[in-house]
Scaffold this motif. Structure first.
Motif, PDB file in Angstrom:
ATOM      1  N   ASP A   2       0.825  -1.209   0.000  1.00  0.00           N
ATOM      2  CA  ASP A   2       0.000   0.000   0.000  1.00  0.00           C
ATOM      3  C   ASP A   2       0.859   1.258   0.000  1.00  0.00           C
ATOM      4  N   PHE A   3       0.398   2.253  -0.757  1.00  0.00           N
ATOM      5  CA  PHE A   3       1.052   3.565  -0.798  1.00  0.00           C
ATOM      6  C   PHE A   3      -0.018   4.644  -0.679  1.00  0.00           C
ATOM      7  N   GLN A   4       0.240   5.606   0.204  1.00  0.00           N
ATOM      8  CA  GLN A   4      -0.589   6.801   0.260  1.00  0.00           C
ATOM      9  C   GLN A   4       0.075   7.848  -0.632  1.00  0.00           C
ATOM     10  N   VAL A   5      -0.647   8.315  -1.636  1.00  0.00           N
ATOM     11  CA  VAL A   5      -0.020   9.178  -2.625  1.00  0.00           C
ATOM     12  C   VAL A   5      -0.975  10.286  -3.043  1.00  0.00           C
ATOM     13  N   GLU A   6      -0.403  11.428  -3.377  1.00  0.00           N
ATOM     14  CA  GLU A   6      -1.192  12.580  -3.825  1.00  0.00           C
ATOM     15  C   GLU A   6      -1.626  12.393  -5.281  1.00  0.00           C
ATOM     16  N   VAL A   7      -2.863  12.765  -5.542  1.00  0.00           N
ATOM     17  CA  VAL A   7      -3.405  12.717  -6.901  1.00  0.00           C
ATOM     18  C   VAL A   7      -3.893  14.108  -7.265  1.00  0.00           C
ATOM     19  N   ASN A   8      -3.525  14.570  -8.436  1.00  0.00           N
ATOM     20  CA  ASN A   8      -3.943  15.884  -8.910  1.00  0.00           C
ATOM     21  C   ASN A   8      -5.019  15.762  -9.977  1.00  0.00           C
ATOM     22  N   ASP A   9      -5.783  16.820 -10.105  1.00  0.00           N
ATOM     23  CA  ASP A   9      -6.875  16.834 -11.068  1.00  0.00           C
ATOM     24  C   ASP A   9      -6.362  16.569 -12.486  1.00  0.00           C
ATOM     25  N   GLY A  10      -7.017  15.682 -13.206  1.00  0.00           N
ATOM     26  CA  GLY A  10      -6.673  15.411 -14.593  1.00  0.00           C
ATOM     27  C   GLY A  10      -5.617  14.338 -14.795  1.00  0.00           C
ATOM     28  N   GLU A  11      -5.094  13.759 -13.722  1.00  0.00           N
ATOM     29  CA  GLU A  11      -4.018  12.777 -13.871  1.00  0.00           C
ATOM     30  C   GLU A  11      -4.549  11.401 -14.252  1.00  0.00           C
ATOM     31  N   VAL A  12      -3.645  10.633 -14.857  1.00  0.00           N
ATOM     32  CA  VAL A  12      -3.937   9.242 -15.181  1.00  0.00           C
ATOM     33  C   VAL A  12      -3.183   8.345 -14.202  1.00  0.00           C
ATOM     34  N   VAL A  13      -3.484   7.063 -14.221  1.00  0.00           N
ATOM     35  CA  VAL A  13      -2.867   6.131 -13.278  1.00  0.00           C
ATOM     36  C   VAL A  13      -1.344   6.140 -13.410  1.00  0.00           C
ATOM     37  N   LEU A  14      -0.841   6.221 -14.631  1.00  0.00           N
ATOM     38  CA  LEU A  14       0.611   6.211 -14.821  1.00  0.00           C
ATOM     39  C   LEU A  14       1.275   7.407 -14.156  1.00  0.00           C
TER      40      LEU A  14
ATOM     41  N   VAL B 174       0.398   8.743 -11.369  1.00  0.00           N
ATOM     42  CA  VAL B 174       0.478   8.447  -9.948  1.00  0.00           C
ATOM     43  C   VAL B 174       1.549   7.381  -9.680  1.00  0.00           C
ATOM     44  N   VAL B 175       1.660   6.411 -10.573  1.00  0.00           N
ATOM     45  CA  VAL B 175       2.710   5.405 -10.420  1.00  0.00           C
ATOM     46  C   VAL B 175       4.084   6.057 -10.490  1.00  0.00           C
ATOM     47  N   HIS B 176       4.253   7.017 -11.399  1.00  0.00           N
ATOM     48  CA  HIS B 176       5.521   7.745 -11.465  1.00  0.00           C
ATOM     49  C   HIS B 176       5.786   8.536 -10.178  1.00  0.00           C
ATOM     50  N   ARG B 177       4.737   9.056  -9.567  1.00  0.00           N
ATOM     51  CA  ARG B 177       4.917   9.796  -8.314  1.00  0.00           C
ATOM     52  C   ARG B 177       5.341   8.840  -7.194  1.00  0.00           C
ATOM     53  N   ILE B 178       4.790   7.639  -7.207  1.00  0.00           N
ATOM     54  CA  ILE B 178       5.213   6.634  -6.227  1.00  0.00           C
ATOM     55  C   ILE B 178       6.691   6.316  -6.422  1.00  0.00           C
ATOM     56  N   GLN B 179       7.104   6.166  -7.687  1.00  0.00           N
ATOM     57  CA  GLN B 179       8.521   5.932  -7.983  1.00  0.00           C
ATOM     58  C   GLN B 179       9.394   7.076  -7.469  1.00  0.00           C
ATOM     59  N   ALA B 180       8.938   8.285  -7.691  1.00  0.00           N
ATOM     60  CA  ALA B 180       9.749   9.462  -7.375  1.00  0.00           C
ATOM     61  C   ALA B 180       9.843   9.734  -5.883  1.00  0.00           C
ATOM     62  N   THR B 181       8.821   9.354  -5.126  1.00  0.00           N
ATOM     63  CA  THR B 181       8.775   9.769  -3.728  1.00  0.00           C
ATOM     64  C   THR B 181       8.850   8.625  -2.714  1.00  0.00           C
ATOM     65  N   GLN B 182       8.469   7.406  -3.116  1.00  0.00           N
ATOM     66  CA  GLN B 182       8.396   6.350  -2.110  1.00  0.00           C
ATOM     67  C   GLN B 182       9.066   5.032  -2.498  1.00  0.00           C
ATOM     68  N   ALA B 183       9.052   4.697  -3.782  1.00  0.00           N
ATOM     69  CA  ALA B 183       9.583   3.390  -4.198  1.00  0.00           C
ATOM     70  C   ALA B 183      10.389   3.560  -5.485  1.00  0.00           C
ATOM     71  N   PRO B 184      11.603   4.082  -5.386  1.00  0.00           N
ATOM     72  CA  PRO B 184      12.402   4.334  -6.598  1.00  0.00           C
ATOM     73  C   PRO B 184      12.770   3.073  -7.373  1.00  0.00           C
ATOM     74  N   ASP B 185      12.673   1.919  -6.728  1.00  0.00           N
ATOM     75  CA  ASP B 185      12.998   0.671  -7.423  1.00  0.00           C
ATOM     76  C   ASP B 185      11.765  -0.024  -8.015  1.00  0.00           C
ATOM     77  N   LEU B 186      10.620   0.644  -7.999  1.00  0.00           N
ATOM     78  CA  LEU B 186       9.401   0.074  -8.577  1.00  0.00           C
ATOM     79  C   LEU B 186       9.568  -0.069 -10.092  1.00  0.00           C
ATOM     80  N   ALA B 187       9.403  -1.278 -10.597  1.00  0.00           N
ATOM     81  CA  ALA B 187       9.579  -1.545 -12.031  1.00  0.00           C
ATOM     82  C   ALA B 187       8.244  -1.406 -12.754  1.00  0.00           C
TER      83      ALA B 187
END
Length: 255
Positions: free
Chosen positions: A21-33, A35-48
């Motif tokens: 589980d990840f708690q992550v910020e979502v902005n208006d107009g975003e797609v799932v990808l 948010v996945v990139h934000r998870i990579q950038a802020t919480q899981a840099p090794d996420l493939a």
């Protein structure tokens, strides 16, 4: 406007893994990808995760979002249930390499097994002529971006690994149908019966036209109605219709 969302992402490899589980910020107009990139950038840099164009044209970012095969770059957060956890898992039909990345080599193997377009004798490429109706009919199939979501959702291989050697899947049966419809394809002249090989070598009979492949196609290709069902009809017509069989024997009808 932004809000906090819970993403449940599968982490692991061929040896196993788990949902994280990840708690992550979502902005208006975003797609799932996004948010996945934000998870990579802020919480899981090794996420493939596999991606390329982020425009729904390369087919790279295929995954399963809340259990449904989709392109992450074309799935807007606003279309998902508000306040509910978003679960992202790799395509289930193919072996996991790591996290959301799967080995889709099965599809390229199947592509190699299908004979390519065979040009007519005595006609140079620049001299090809087709009716616009024939162009329009096959042009739909050329929209395929090879995301392999149709292959992933097809229960013939999704739920039965043992079927893979004998079944090409909807994407490649569609390719056979396209070639069989092509008025300039000279397969028959070279001794190749595309309808027969579709049935006997590529598993056309395994398809029971549930239309699940059509439902997940991001390009809106009517795979079942416009490719698979007509191909099945032509294959059955050629194999079982006694008049067609007799006509073929005495040379009255071909193809």
């Amino acid at each position: 406007m932004s809000y906090e969302a819970t993403f449940r992402v599968w982490r692991g490899d061929a040896d196993g893994g788990e949902l994280t589980d990840f708690q992550v910020e979502v902005n208006d107009g975003e797609v799932v990808l996004d948010v996945v990139h934000r998870i990579q950038a802020t919480q899981a840099p090794d996420l493939a995760v596999r991606w390329n164009c982020k425009a729904g044209k390369c087919g790279s970012c295929s995954a399963e979002i809340n259990g449904r095969p989709r392109l992450m770059c074309m799935t807007r957060m606003s279309t998902l249930p508000a306040g509910e956890t978003v679960t992202i898992t790799p395509m289930r039909t193919f072996p996991v390499l790591r996290d959301l990345v799967t080995n889709v080599g099965f599809n390229y193997q199947k592509a190699r097994e299908i004979p390519a377009f065979i040009p007519p004798q005595g006609v140079k490429p620049g001299e090809y002529r087709m009716q616009q109706e024939d162009v329009n009919r096959s042009q739909e199939f050329r929209k395929c971006i090879e995301c392999f979501l149709c292959q992933d959702t097809c229960h013939v291989v999704r739920d039965h690994e043992e079927n893979k050697p004998a079944f090409a899947g909807p994407r490649f049966l569609m390719r056979i149908a396209e070639l069989d419809m092509h008025p300039l394809d000279a397969a028959a002249d070279s001794g190749l019966d595309r309808k027969k090989t579709a049935q006997e070598e590529h598993g056309l009979g395994y398809c029971n036209i549930t239309k699940c492949c059509t439902e997940v196609c991001p390009e809106g290709i009517k795979i079942t109605d416009n490719a698979l069902i007509p191909l099945k009809e032509r294959a059955v017509d050629r194999k079982y219709d006694p008049l067609v069989w007799l006509g073929n024997k005495i040379g009255l009808r071909r193809g």
